[in-house]
Motif scaffolding. Sequence first.
Motif, PDB file in Angstrom:
ATOM      1  N   LYS A 168       0.832  -1.206   0.000  1.00 11.44           N
ATOM      2  CA  LYS A 168       0.000   0.000   0.000  1.00 11.44           C
ATOM      3  C   LYS A 168       0.867   1.257   0.000  1.00 11.44           C
ATOM      4  N   GLU A 207      -8.380   4.407   3.311  1.00  6.13           N
ATOM      5  CA  GLU A 207      -7.447   4.093   4.399  1.00  6.13           C
ATOM      6  C   GLU A 207      -6.412   5.206   4.551  1.00  6.13           C
ATOM      7  N   GLU A 208      -5.929   5.370   5.784  1.00  5.24           N
ATOM      8  CA  GLU A 208      -4.864   6.340   6.017  1.00  5.24           C
ATOM      9  C   GLU A 208      -3.857   5.770   7.011  1.00  5.24           C
ATOM     10  N   LYS A 209      -2.638   6.290   6.950  1.00  6.58           N
ATOM     11  CA  LYS A 209      -1.584   5.834   7.859  1.00  6.58           C
ATOM     12  C   LYS A 209      -1.785   6.461   9.244  1.00  6.58           C
ATOM     13  N   TRP A 219      -1.858   0.998   8.204  1.00  8.86           N
ATOM     14  CA  TRP A 219      -2.962   1.491   7.392  1.00  8.86           C
ATOM     15  C   TRP A 219      -4.279   1.164   8.100  1.00  8.86           C
ATOM     16  N   VAL A 220      -5.142   2.182   8.220  1.00 10.30           N
ATOM     17  CA  VAL A 220      -6.406   2.019   8.951  1.00 10.30           C
ATOM     18  C   VAL A 220      -7.556   2.499   8.078  1.00 10.30           C
ATOM     19  N   ASN A 221      -8.596   1.671   7.996  1.00  4.88           N
ATOM     20  CA  ASN A 221      -9.838   2.067   7.314  1.00  4.88           C
ATOM     21  C   ASN A 221     -10.645   2.885   8.318  1.00  4.88           C
ATOM     22  N   ASN A 224     -14.449   2.764   8.028  1.00  2.70           N
ATOM     23  CA  ASN A 224     -15.009   1.427   7.809  1.00  2.70           C
ATOM     24  C   ASN A 224     -15.892   1.372   6.566  1.00  2.70           C
ATOM     25  N   ASN A 227     -13.097  -0.860   0.746  1.00  2.00           N
ATOM     26  CA  ASN A 227     -11.731  -0.592   0.280  1.00  2.00           C
ATOM     27  C   ASN A 227     -11.296  -1.643  -0.743  1.00  2.00           C
ATOM     28  N   ASP A 231      -7.547  -2.829  -2.366  1.00  4.13           N
ATOM     29  CA  ASP A 231      -6.953  -4.159  -2.242  1.00  4.13           C
ATOM     30  C   ASP A 231      -6.655  -4.749  -3.623  1.00  4.13           C
TER      31      ASP A 231
END
Length: 236
Positions: A168, A207-209, A219-221, A224, A227, A231
């Motif tokens: 990513k 997603e962002e760091k 990396w976090v969605n 929610n 995504n 992927d």
Amino acid sequence: ITSKEKEQIFSACVDLPAQHVPEEAIALTCGVDVQQFGFWFVVRAWAPDMTSWPIHYGFLATWEDVERLIFESSYPVVGGSGCSLRIFRACVDTGGSKKFEDMTMTEETYFWLLKNHNRGGVGLWGTKGSSFALPGMLNLGNSIISTPSGKKLPEALRLISIDTAKAKDQFHYRLQLAFNEETRDLPGAAFLHSGVGDDYVAQILVEEKQINDKGREEWVNVHNRPNHLFDAEVLS
């Protein structure tokens, strides 16, 4: 997602119609993100210097649709040469929840991969996200002879483990090369075709760091939201 972020992404668009291959490209790859019901995919064209363009993306309903995409699709090269390219390599995610009483999507994907191995000259690989950091981005796993629940496979299967965090990072780095005016001519930039829409941008920016409680970046969605195209881009 801010309007500035969307504007940045759209500035990576070039004058390339959807489902057409740039003249510089020499190969097409495909990433398929398997869901409990249906499949998200990205087809990306690559130049020798690793500059790339997503030429086709979307959602497919059945395995038969996936087979038509990977093994039968042909995309015309722009410029009037009459040439076209077919998919050269494809990666299919093997993660998946339970679909039927006696079959998970992971197991279904294993059997599908073996059924279509060596079909049509396409290099077809099953993938899984690594549960730990890898020395590089990819690792070829050991031979698997049965599914997680113990179903025996007709032949051995090897999967590629992907360090998804590194992948990513690389995708967004390549994208930044393309949308920054001063770097878009560098090798490896990841451009977008002219028909890319908000649906694509929303999924690759979801997603962002962030720094987790152990002090490491991940990396976090954050909202929610879907995504799946992000992927699929990692796989392609």
